[in-house]
Design an enzyme around this catalytic site. Sequence first.
Site, short mmCIF file in Angstrom:
data_model
loop_
_atom_site.label_atom_id
_atom_site.label_comp_id
_atom_site.label_asym_id
_atom_site.label_seq_id
_atom_site.Cartn_x
_atom_site.Cartn_y
_atom_site.Cartn_z
N ARG A 171 0.73 -1.11 0.04
CA ARG A 171 0.07 -0.17 0.15
C ARG A 171 0.77 1.34 -0.09
NH1 ARG A 171 -2.52 -3.40 -1.30
NH2 ARG A 171 -4.05 -4.59 -0.55
N SER A 220 -10.01 0.08 4.36
CA SER A 220 -8.97 -0.21 5.43
C SER A 220 -8.28 1.02 5.98
CB SER A 220 -8.07 -1.22 4.97
OG SER A 220 -8.70 -2.37 4.24
N GLU A 290 -3.33 3.50 6.99
CA GLU A 290 -3.20 3.21 5.61
C GLU A 290 -4.03 4.14 4.90
OE1 GLU A 290 -4.53 -0.61 4.12
OE2 GLU A 290 -5.21 0.27 2.22
C1 LIG Z 1 -15.55 0.37 0.76
C2 LIG Z 1 -13.96 0.28 0.36
C3 LIG Z 1 -13.03 -0.72 0.04
C4 LIG Z 1 -11.67 -0.49 -0.04
N1 LIG Z 1 -11.24 -1.71 -0.45
C5 LIG Z 1 -9.79 -1.42 -0.93
C6 LIG Z 1 -8.94 -2.95 -1.11
O1 LIG Z 1 -9.31 -4.04 -1.27
N2 LIG Z 1 -7.86 -2.61 -1.49
C7 LIG Z 1 -7.23 -1.32 -1.56
O2 LIG Z 1 -5.77 -1.46 -1.77
N3 LIG Z 1 -7.72 -0.14 -1.26
C8 LIG Z 1 -9.20 -0.41 -0.74
N4 LIG Z 1 -9.91 0.86 -0.59
C9 LIG Z 1 -9.32 2.22 -0.44
C10 LIG Z 1 -9.15 2.61 -1.84
O3 LIG Z 1 -10.22 2.38 -2.62
C11 LIG Z 1 -7.61 2.74 -2.40
O4 LIG Z 1 -6.76 3.16 -1.74
C12 LIG Z 1 -7.93 3.42 -3.74
O5 LIG Z 1 -6.60 3.09 -4.38
C13 LIG Z 1 -8.02 4.93 -3.51
O6 LIG Z 1 -8.13 5.31 -4.82
P1 LIG Z 1 -8.76 7.24 -4.91
O7 LIG Z 1 -8.74 7.46 -6.49
O8 LIG Z 1 -10.05 7.18 -4.48
O9 LIG Z 1 -7.79 7.56 -4.10
P2 LIG Z 1 -7.99 8.96 -3.10
O10 LIG Z 1 -8.51 8.16 -1.98
O11 LIG Z 1 -8.87 10.01 -3.68
O12 LIG Z 1 -6.35 9.45 -2.70
C14 LIG Z 1 -5.63 8.26 -2.11
C15 LIG Z 1 -4.17 8.65 -2.42
O13 LIG Z 1 -3.82 8.69 -3.75
C16 LIG Z 1 -3.47 9.99 -4.03
N5 LIG Z 1 -4.07 10.17 -5.70
C17 LIG Z 1 -5.22 10.11 -6.07
N6 LIG Z 1 -5.15 10.25 -7.52
C18 LIG Z 1 -4.32 10.52 -7.83
C19 LIG Z 1 -3.53 10.66 -9.20
N7 LIG Z 1 -4.31 10.85 -10.21
N8 LIG Z 1 -1.94 11.21 -9.03
C20 LIG Z 1 -1.39 10.87 -8.00
N9 LIG Z 1 -1.82 10.69 -6.79
C21 LIG Z 1 -3.10 10.35 -6.69
C22 LIG Z 1 -4.03 11.00 -3.48
O14 LIG Z 1 -3.32 12.26 -3.52
C23 LIG Z 1 -3.79 10.36 -1.88
O15 LIG Z 1 -2.55 10.49 -1.53
C24 LIG Z 1 -11.08 0.58 -0.29
C25 LIG Z 1 -12.04 1.88 0.09
C26 LIG Z 1 -13.44 1.72 0.32
C27 LIG Z 1 -14.04 2.77 0.66
#
Ligand SMILES: Cc1cc2nc3c(=O)[nH]c(=O)nc-3n(C[C@H](O)[C@H](O)[C@H](O)COP(=O)(O)OP(=O)(O)OC[C@H]3O[C@@H](n4cnc5c(N)ncnc54)[C@H](O)[C@@H]3O)c2cc1C
Length: 298
Positions: A171, A220, A290
């Site tokens: 992660r 998580s 995380e």
């Molecule tokens: C119900 C639920 C279930 C989940 N299950 C999992 C799972 O099974 N496995 C898992 O790994 N995660 C899980 N997650 C966490 C999440 O979905 C992941 O971490 C996902 O990768 C976040 O993506 P996001 O685009 O929403 O990023 P955000 O939450 O918007 O941002 C997270 C980080 O990524 C950075 N970021 C976002 N977009 C960019 C970009 N274009 N360029 C550079 N940096 C960027 C942000 O600055 C921040 O540091 C879950 C979340 C929820 C709500």
Amino acid sequence: MSVAELPRVAGKLTADAPLAPLVWFKSGGQAQWLFEPKDLEDLQSFLRNLDPATPVMALGLGSNMIVRDGGVPGVVVRLGKAFARVSPVDATTLDCGGGASGILVSSTARDAGIAGLEFLRSIPGTVGGFVRMNGGAYGGEVKDILVDCDVVLRDGQLARLNVDDLHYSYRHSELPDGAIVVSARFRGKPGEPSAIQAEMDRISESREASQPLRSKTGGSTFKNPDGHKAWQLVDEAGCRGLQIGGAQVSEKHTNFLINTGDASSADIEALGEEVRRRVKAKSGIDLQWEIQRVGDVK
Ligand SMILES: Cc1cc2nc3c(=O)[nH]c(=O)nc-3n(C[C@H](O)[C@H](O)[C@H](O)COP(=O)(O)OP(=O)(O)OC[C@H]3O[C@@H](n4cnc5c(N)ncnc54)[C@H](O)[C@@H]3O)c2cc1C
């Protein structure tokens, strides 16, 4: 910082933009500026001409984020439609925009007969967030499927980073500060669309049974420490259902925190810290966040 002090843009620039509607927890303050670039050129020229002292942060679907109640200083960049395309480049590789969702990536992979990307079906988020967080589930992780990605660096330069440049661990990546992932190449292996769909269905059903997917949450909360499951440590420390203000440890999955309605981000973060304290007291283990906690405390 007034709009006159910011570079001109073709896309949308909003002052004091509420971020709560844009993140899964539905809590937290405003972005000093929210920038939704029209296209790659718009993003590059904005960052090239922006005062280098101004902080820049990317936001995906906010599914792994607590935005603190005092809001985020500087510029929050959110990628829109121009960055949400997904298309096959060859028999096993997809070219994915940084703003594309996991659902779009996995269903395009299925249609193209590319197996191995099914796990992205179950992770709410965008390609940029997956690349940054090394998103993973059901035995798959971004580091196993990423070939390379294009990023716009804080100074506006476009750079291509190979998977090895990101020095992935659990992660975690070493994506440069302020860099925005605008596209990524994901590679799987040849597969039958019907078998790929069946695997996606299996993953979705298993998710539904084990996680509070329709809640205001951030996924998580803590990383799994080596040899341990975070949810189990939290449970054993007696934190299932624990509440601070409107924030609660999920009854369904104890590594998830939930906004039960009117939680502030301070409630959610305080609850996380209380869980860490209780787990440390019970098992001696220091849980590491995380979830990304961003912005200022109010
Ligand atoms: C119900 C639920 C279930 C989940 N299950 C999992 C799972 O099974 N496995 C898992 O790994 N995660 C899980 N997650 C966490 C999440 O979905 C992941 O971490 C996902 O990768 C976040 O993506 P996001 O685009 O929403 O990023 P955000 O939450 O918007 O941002 C997270 C980080 O990524 C950075 N970021 C976002 N977009 C960019 C970009 N274009 N360029 C550079 N940096 C960027 C942000 O600055 C921040 O540091 C879950 C979340 C929820 C709500």
